[in-house]
Scaffold this motif. Structure first.
Motif, mmCIF file in Angstrom:
data_model
loop_
_atom_site.group_PDB
_atom_site.id
_atom_site.type_symbol
_atom_site.label_atom_id
_atom_site.label_comp_id
_atom_site.label_asym_id
_atom_site.label_seq_id
_atom_site.Cartn_x
_atom_site.Cartn_y
_atom_site.Cartn_z
ATOM 1 N N LYS A 194 -10.951 1.821 11.157
ATOM 2 C CA LYS A 194 -9.565 1.548 10.750
ATOM 3 C C LYS A 194 -8.731 1.361 12.000
ATOM 4 C CE LYS A 194 -5.648 3.532 8.277
ATOM 5 N NZ LYS A 194 -5.223 4.600 7.354
ATOM 6 N N ASP A 224 -7.613 8.478 -2.014
ATOM 7 C CA ASP A 224 -7.343 8.441 -0.579
ATOM 8 C C ASP A 224 -7.231 9.884 -0.081
ATOM 9 O OD1 ASP A 224 -6.478 6.896 1.852
ATOM 10 O OD2 ASP A 224 -4.661 8.076 1.587
ATOM 11 N N ARG A 278 0.333 5.566 15.434
ATOM 12 C CA ARG A 278 -0.956 6.201 15.175
ATOM 13 C C ARG A 278 -2.025 5.804 16.200
ATOM 14 N NH1 ARG A 278 0.821 7.946 10.162
ATOM 15 N NH2 ARG A 278 1.094 6.426 8.505
ATOM 16 N N GLN A 324 -6.003 5.982 15.315
ATOM 17 C CA GLN A 324 -6.562 4.739 14.773
ATOM 18 C C GLN A 324 -7.047 3.852 15.921
ATOM 19 O OE1 GLN A 324 -3.430 3.166 12.246
ATOM 20 N NE2 GLN A 324 -3.780 4.733 10.694
ATOM 21 N N CYS A 371 -6.032 11.780 2.869
ATOM 22 C CA CYS A 371 -5.295 11.729 4.128
ATOM 23 C C CYS A 371 -4.058 12.599 4.000
ATOM 24 C CB CYS A 371 -4.902 10.301 4.487
ATOM 25 S SG CYS A 371 -4.462 10.127 6.244
ATOM 26 N N PHE A 384 -3.215 6.477 -4.507
ATOM 27 C CA PHE A 384 -2.378 7.018 -3.434
ATOM 28 C C PHE A 384 -1.264 7.828 -4.083
ATOM 29 C CE2 PHE A 384 -4.243 3.181 -1.616
ATOM 30 C CZ PHE A 384 -4.724 3.667 -0.404
ATOM 31 N N TYR A 429 -4.650 -5.698 -3.204
ATOM 32 C CA TYR A 429 -3.503 -5.752 -4.124
ATOM 33 C C TYR A 429 -3.564 -6.999 -5.003
ATOM 34 C CZ TYR A 429 -2.227 -2.174 -0.865
ATOM 35 O OH TYR A 429 -2.273 -1.043 -0.092
ATOM 36 N N PHE A 453 -0.173 -4.597 10.282
ATOM 37 C CA PHE A 453 -0.243 -5.146 8.923
ATOM 38 C C PHE A 453 -0.052 -4.084 7.831
ATOM 39 C CE2 PHE A 453 -2.270 -8.621 11.237
ATOM 40 C CZ PHE A 453 -1.750 -9.736 10.599
ATOM 41 N N LYS A 457 -10.858 -1.950 8.045
ATOM 42 C CA LYS A 457 -9.465 -2.147 7.636
ATOM 43 C C LYS A 457 -8.601 -2.455 8.835
ATOM 44 C CE LYS A 457 -5.709 0.481 5.724
ATOM 45 N NZ LYS A 457 -5.264 1.783 5.317
ATOM 46 N N ARG A 492 3.577 1.375 4.080
ATOM 47 C CA ARG A 492 4.303 2.571 4.519
ATOM 48 C C ARG A 492 5.608 2.727 3.750
ATOM 49 N NH1 ARG A 492 2.387 2.585 10.900
ATOM 50 N NH2 ARG A 492 0.193 2.859 10.362
ATOM 51 N N CYS A 494 -0.939 11.761 5.680
ATOM 52 C CA CYS A 494 0.322 11.154 6.130
ATOM 53 C C CYS A 494 1.397 11.076 5.052
ATOM 54 C CB CYS A 494 0.077 9.797 6.772
ATOM 55 S SG CYS A 494 -0.876 8.667 5.773
HETATM 56 C C1 PBG Z 1 -3.024 6.296 5.003
HETATM 57 C C2 PBG Z 1 -3.263 4.888 4.660
HETATM 58 C C3 PBG Z 1 -2.575 3.746 5.153
HETATM 59 C C4 PBG Z 1 -3.085 2.666 4.434
HETATM 60 C C5 PBG Z 1 -4.049 3.150 3.568
HETATM 61 N N1 PBG Z 1 -4.155 4.523 3.737
HETATM 62 C C6 PBG Z 1 -1.467 3.610 6.072
HETATM 63 C C7 PBG Z 1 -1.581 3.872 7.502
HETATM 64 O O1 PBG Z 1 -2.612 4.189 8.062
HETATM 65 O O2 PBG Z 1 -0.521 3.778 8.118
HETATM 66 C C8 PBG Z 1 -2.606 1.235 4.596
HETATM 67 C C9 PBG Z 1 -2.885 0.344 3.449
HETATM 68 C C10 PBG Z 1 -2.150 -0.946 3.434
HETATM 69 O O3 PBG Z 1 -1.437 -1.346 4.368
HETATM 70 O O4 PBG Z 1 -2.314 -1.627 2.426
HETATM 71 N N2 PBG Z 1 -3.754 6.823 6.038
#
Ligand code: PBG
Length: 329
Positions: free
Chosen positions: A202, A115, A224, A228, A117, A77, A320, A207, A255, A212, A119
């Motif tokens: 997702k 990743d 989101r 999502q 994305c 990331f 993690y 959680f 996820k 973030r 954001c």
């Molecule tokens: C980004 C992304 C997120 C996570 C992984 N990729 C955050 C989100 O969608 O807000 C979350 C991972 C985590 O909480 O460990 N799109």
């Protein structure tokens, strides 16, 4: 009275291992790594004890630490040096992920998953470019992610990651058609052997809080829930996953993991693709918080959590806990 069935017979030491249905293996785990273009030293992530954001120059040493534990794959990331409305640093050739990926793949044997994305790269923190039309007219509440314009950007990001050497790309934005758009972009650019690990189901989950903070990707306004999934829905997950399979997803991710084990199970049963589960930041933080108070044994609950995710049907787990658990295996 004597019972006719005695399941306890197989629970003796020496036998229980022989008949165990599930086992954890370091090769099934993926460790998330945060690379921060704004940092010149490692910065601990307070809500995720043991994790830190590392500067680009520390990306290789950080990945080497992961490899030493036996874990072979990392999920990268990035925190870019600057953000804008489109998230243009996400596909820059000298962007944080592109630079880190080049260094890691050149200097280590790690399997690098990136990743894909927007954001972390947009100044508004949403997973794509914005347009009006979310519902309430006027003001920020009306803005939502524009689906199709975002697809072009995701294709560019994925291609730039593949060019930098990424082994797998992982789109996480829940944009309709993202897998197909990325597959097309990769193939057009000669990267037909780079697999797509799709965040296929997702959820719009509470959680993700600690992540973030870690990746600086909280939406500046709103949430989101327009892209999502609704935590209420399980059947819809099958539809989401089916669409990704049709578009060419190679690995299907669910996820978060623990609150969605029913979804992991459904995806494993319904689809003939490897299933991944993301044991997210909040799942990690809550076990740490309880362990800090002496309420739970951290090592035991971490291992039990990951084992349960595998038992539900996951082939691989992004977690993690990867390094800590692998070290004990
Ligand atoms: C980004 C992304 C997120 C996570 C992984 N990729 C955050 C989100 O969608 O807000 C979350 C991972 C985590 O909480 O460990 N799109």
């Amino acid at each position: 009275m004597h019972p006719t069935e005695r399941p306890r017979r197989l629970r003796r030491d020496g036998l229980r291992e022989l008949v165990a249905e599930t086992a954890l293996d370091a090769s099934d785990m993926v460790a998330p790594v945060f690379v921060d273009a704004t940092a010149d030293e490692r910065v601990p992530i307070e809500s995720m004890p043991g994790h830190e954001r590392v500067p680009i120059a520390e990306a290789v040493p950080r990945v080497e630490e992961v490899l030493e534990t036996g874990v072979e794959a990392v999920m990268l990331f990035g925190i870019p040096e600057s953000k804008d409305a489109e998230g243009s640093r996400a596909w820059a050739e000298d962007g944080v992920i592109q630079r880190a990926t080049r260094a890691i793949t050149r200097e280590t044997d790690a399997t690098v998953i990136t990743d894909v994305c927007l954001c972390e790269y947009t100044d508004h923190g949403h997973c794509g470019v914005l347009e009006s039309g979310a519902g309430e007219p006027d003001g920020e509440a009306d803005l939502t992610v524009a689906n199709d314009p975002t697809l072009d950007l995701l294709g560019k990001i994925a291609t730039s990651h593949a060019e930098a050497g990424a082994d797998v790309v992982a789109p996480s934005g829940m944009i309709d058609g993202m897998v197909g758009a990325i597959r097309e972009a990769l193939d057009a650019d000669g990267h037909d052997s780079v697999p797509i690990l799709s965040y296929a189901a997702k959820y719009e989950s509470a959680f993700y809080g600690p992540f973030r903070d870690a990746a600086d990707g909280a939406p500046a306004f709103g949430d989101r829930r327009h892209y999502q999934m609704d935590p209420a829905n399980g059947e819809e997950a099958e539809r989401e996953v089916r669409l990704d399979v049709e578009q060419g997803a190679d690995i299907l991710m669910v996820k978060p993991a623990l609150p969605y084990l029913d979804v992991v199970r459904r995806v494993d049963e319904e689809f003939d693709r490897p299933v991944a589960a993301y044991n997210v930041s909040g799942e990690y933080a809550m076990l740490h918080a309880a362990a800090d108070r002496g309420w739970l044994d951290l090592e035991d609950v971490a291992a039990e959590s990951l084992l349960s995710i595998k038992r539900a049907g996951a082939d691989l787990i992004v977690t993690y806990f990867a390094e800590d658990v692998a070290r004990r295996l």
